[in-house]
Scaffold this active site. Sequence first.
Site, PDB file in Angstrom:
ATOM      1  N   ASP A  69      -1.036   1.094   0.804  1.00  0.00           N
ATOM      2  CA  ASP A  69      -1.133  -0.038  -0.105  1.00  0.00           C
ATOM      3  C   ASP A  69      -1.667  -1.217   0.706  1.00  0.00           C
ATOM      4  O   ASP A  69      -1.332  -1.354   1.885  1.00  0.00           O
ATOM      5  CB  ASP A  69       0.232  -0.375  -0.717  1.00  0.00           C
ATOM      6  CG  ASP A  69       0.068  -1.106  -2.036  1.00  0.00           C
ATOM      7  OD1 ASP A  69      -0.392  -0.490  -3.009  1.00  0.00           O
ATOM      8  OD2 ASP A  69       0.376  -2.320  -2.096  1.00  0.00           O
ATOM      9  N   ASP A  86     -13.958  -9.102  -0.454  1.00  0.00           N
ATOM     10  CA  ASP A  86     -14.888  -8.961   0.671  1.00  0.00           C
ATOM     11  C   ASP A  86     -15.911 -10.098   0.808  1.00  0.00           C
ATOM     12  O   ASP A  86     -16.181 -10.536   1.930  1.00  0.00           O
ATOM     13  CB  ASP A  86     -15.642  -7.619   0.585  1.00  0.00           C
ATOM     14  CG  ASP A  86     -14.784  -6.465   1.062  1.00  0.00           C
ATOM     15  OD1 ASP A  86     -13.713  -6.722   1.634  1.00  0.00           O
ATOM     16  OD2 ASP A  86     -15.180  -5.300   0.847  1.00  0.00           O
ATOM     17  N   GLY A 120     -13.439  -6.199  -4.070  1.00  0.00           N
ATOM     18  CA  GLY A 120     -12.332  -7.166  -3.992  1.00  0.00           C
ATOM     19  C   GLY A 120     -12.762  -8.491  -3.380  1.00  0.00           C
ATOM     20  O   GLY A 120     -13.772  -9.082  -3.766  1.00  0.00           O
TER      21      GLY A 120
HETATM   22  P1  IMP Z   1      -5.188  -1.253  -2.694  1.00  0.00           P
HETATM   23  O1  IMP Z   1      -3.706  -1.218  -2.418  1.00  0.00           O
HETATM   24  O2  IMP Z   1      -5.995  -0.612  -1.596  1.00  0.00           O
HETATM   25  O3  IMP Z   1      -5.527  -0.750  -4.069  1.00  0.00           O
HETATM   26  O4  IMP Z   1      -5.604  -2.805  -2.677  1.00  0.00           O
HETATM   27  C1  IMP Z   1      -5.071  -3.745  -3.592  1.00  0.00           C
HETATM   28  C2  IMP Z   1      -6.017  -4.915  -3.757  1.00  0.00           C
HETATM   29  O5  IMP Z   1      -6.138  -5.646  -2.527  1.00  0.00           O
HETATM   30  C3  IMP Z   1      -7.448  -4.550  -4.143  1.00  0.00           C
HETATM   31  O6  IMP Z   1      -7.595  -4.386  -5.526  1.00  0.00           O
HETATM   32  C4  IMP Z   1      -8.224  -5.765  -3.634  1.00  0.00           C
HETATM   33  O7  IMP Z   1      -8.113  -6.859  -4.526  1.00  0.00           O
HETATM   34  C5  IMP Z   1      -7.471  -6.117  -2.369  1.00  0.00           C
HETATM   35  N1  IMP Z   1      -8.066  -5.402  -1.215  1.00  0.00           N
HETATM   36  C6  IMP Z   1      -7.496  -4.398  -0.502  1.00  0.00           C
HETATM   37  N2  IMP Z   1      -8.334  -3.969   0.459  1.00  0.00           N
HETATM   38  C7  IMP Z   1      -9.443  -4.718   0.359  1.00  0.00           C
HETATM   39  C8  IMP Z   1     -10.681  -4.731   1.089  1.00  0.00           C
HETATM   40  O8  IMP Z   1     -10.939  -3.948   2.016  1.00  0.00           O
HETATM   41  N3  IMP Z   1     -11.576  -5.653   0.693  1.00  0.00           N
HETATM   42  C9  IMP Z   1     -11.358  -6.521  -0.335  1.00  0.00           C
HETATM   43  N4  IMP Z   1     -10.255  -6.538  -1.050  1.00  0.00           N
HETATM   44  C10 IMP Z   1      -9.285  -5.635  -0.706  1.00  0.00           C
END
Ligand code: IMP
Length: 196
Positions: free
Chosen positions: A70, A153, A151
Site C-alpha cells: 500500500d 507524479d 497520481g
Molecule cells: P496504491 O496503494 O499503490 O494504490 O497507491 C495509492 C495512491 O497513492 C495512488 O492512487 C496515488 O494517488 C498515490 N501514489 C502511490 N504511488 C504513487 C506513485 O508512484 N506516483 C504517484 N502517485 C502515487
Amino acid sequence: MKHELVIASNNRHKIEEMNSLLGSSFLLKSLAEIGCYEELPETQASIAGNSLQKAQYVYDHYGVACFADDSGLEVEALQGEPGVHSAYYAGPQRSADDNIRLLLEKLNRQSNRKAQFKTIITLVEPEGVQSFEGIVPGTILTEKRGTGGFGYDPVFLPDGETKTFAEMIMEEKNRISHRARALQKLADYLQSTYGS
Ligand code: IMP
C-alpha cells in the site's frame, strides 16, 4: 522445491518486477491464480494498516503466505496528508488531476514543500508478520511537469533528481521508486530466509 507465496495483486507489471527480483527459487502466484476475485478490504486508517489488512485477508481466507503493498504521498506541511487518502484526496471520483489541484491549493504560498512517497509491504506467513518500508523523499512543485507515470507524479521532484517522476521513463522511475525500494527489502529478506 520452490518456495510459494501470493502477491496480493493481479497487476502483471508488479508481478514481473517481483519475479525478476526473486529469481527461480520462488513461485509467485497472483490473486487470480489462487481463485481470489473479490476486492480486498482496505478500511484501515494508515498505509501500514491497509497493507497488513490485505495480506492478512488472503492468508486467513486462502491459507497461503501472502504479501500486499500500500502506498501514498505524505506532505510535511500538511501533517502527512494525503497519506492513506492519496487515491481519493479530492473525492470519490479518484481523479489524479483533482487530487493534484487540491494539493497545490493547500500548499499555496507554503514555503515548506517537503514530501515523501511511502510504500509499506506486509508479508503474512505461518512464521509471522513482517513489514518492509520504501521511501522516496522529495519536493512538491508549484505546477505540473511531465506526462508519464500516474497520481501525483507530475508535481513530485525526488531529492537529487532534475526530473519529476512524470518526466522519467518508466525504467528510471522504477529503479528509484518507493515501491521498488520496499520490494527490494522484501526480496532480500525472502532470499536470505528461503533462497537456495
Ligand atoms: P496504491 O496503494 O499503490 O494504490 O497507491 C495509492 C495512491 O497513492 C495512488 O492512487 C496515488 O494517488 C498515490 N501514489 C502511490 N504511488 C504513487 C506513485 O508512484 N506516483 C504517484 N502517485 C502515487
